[in-house]
Enzyme design. Structure first.
Site, short mmCIF file in Angstrom:
data_model
loop_
_atom_site.label_atom_id
_atom_site.label_comp_id
_atom_site.label_asym_id
_atom_site.label_seq_id
_atom_site.Cartn_x
_atom_site.Cartn_y
_atom_site.Cartn_z
N ASP A 62 0.80 -1.24 0.00
CA ASP A 62 0.00 0.00 0.00
C ASP A 62 0.83 1.29 0.00
O ASP A 62 0.46 2.27 0.67
CB ASP A 62 -0.95 0.01 1.21
N LYS A 89 -6.59 -4.96 -3.07
CA LYS A 89 -7.21 -5.59 -1.90
C LYS A 89 -8.25 -4.64 -1.29
O LYS A 89 -7.98 -3.45 -1.12
CB LYS A 89 -6.15 -5.99 -0.88
N CYS A 143 -2.12 -2.36 7.88
CA CYS A 143 -2.08 -3.32 6.78
C CYS A 143 -0.86 -4.23 6.82
O CYS A 143 -0.94 -5.40 6.41
CB CYS A 143 -2.20 -2.59 5.45
C1 C5J Z 1 -3.09 0.75 5.51
C2 C5J Z 1 -4.81 2.01 6.61
N1 C5J Z 1 -2.58 0.50 4.31
N2 C5J Z 1 -4.02 2.39 7.61
N3 C5J Z 1 -4.32 1.32 5.55
O1 C5J Z 1 -2.48 0.49 6.53
O2 C5J Z 1 -5.97 2.31 6.63
#
Ligand code: C5J
Length: 223
Positions: free
Chosen positions: A27, A132, A165
């Protein structure tokens, strides 16, 4: 790659077979990392996440040169939000929600500029990108099949955010039998305390979810 198939790590040396290793980049999206984007609109200091970019770019170079497969993920949703449960969409009272128009397009919506990976870490054409809908990279994705097809058993885990994540994915992977090493300077959190504790939790109790090492140690083992 040399024959040194171990990385000096916490809580113990991380031993791996280079033929079953992949680098997972979670991400690293504009919505989370760009100044003026979604992450910042939630009141976060994106500079804390941006410290990850330089060491992760260097690790990507090393992994690519060593022939280690690289898999990227992106958190996001279909334009009609049919894959975003109300529990996720409606939680809290943020100034902007998933799907709202933001500075970089609709927030966390597939195909929008902000949903894509930052330029510095752009995937190469031959690298897998997993979209995802959840925090974990295994939930409602093809990741398990991609790893099985490529005989991957061991993951170097990087990306953002450490306690959300990254943690969710490492826990999912651990339960599926993968050995995970989290690269400490290549994962980031908006909250320094969560970064510290999040890393400590992984390596605690003899490595309850995996191993932790910095990118210098990882790169030394891959060079
Ligand atoms: C991730 C989030 N990628 N913190 N998303 O950690 O909402």
């Amino acid at each position: 790659m040399t024959a040194a198939h171990h990385i000096s790590a916490q809580p113990s040396d991380f031993r791996f077979d280079p033929g079953t290793l992949a680098l997972l980049v979670i991400d690293m999206q504009r919505d989370f990392l760009l100044p003026g984007g979604f992450g910042e609109s939630l009141g976060n200091d994106v500079a804390l996440l941006r410290t990850v970019i330089e060491p992760l770019a260097a690790l990507l170079d090393t992994a690519r040169a060593a022939g280690i497969p690289v898999i990227h993920t992106r958190e996001g949703h279909l334009p009609d939000l049919s894959d975003c449960p109300p529990a996720k969409l409606l939680r809290g009272s943020p100034s902007q929600r998933i799907g709202d128009p933001g500075r970089f397009g609709r927030i966390l919506i597939r195909g929008e500029y902000g949903h894509d990976i930052i330029d510095e870490l752009a995937p190469r054409a031959d690298e897998v990108v997993i979209d995802k809908p959840g925090k974990g990279a295994f939930f409602a994705t093809e990741l398990a099949e991609v790893l099985a097809d490529n005989r991957i058993r061991t993951l170097l885990v990087t990306g953002v955010t450490t306690e959300v994540c990254v943690h969710t994915t490492v826990r999912e992977a651990n339960d599926r039998g993968f050995d995970c090493l989290v690269v400490s300077d290549c994962v980031g959190s908006y909250f320094p305390e969560f970064q510290r504790v999040g890393l400590a939790m992984i390596a605690a109790q003899g490595g309850i979810f995996g191993w932790v090492a910095d990118s210098a140690a990882v790169r030394a083992a891959l060079d």
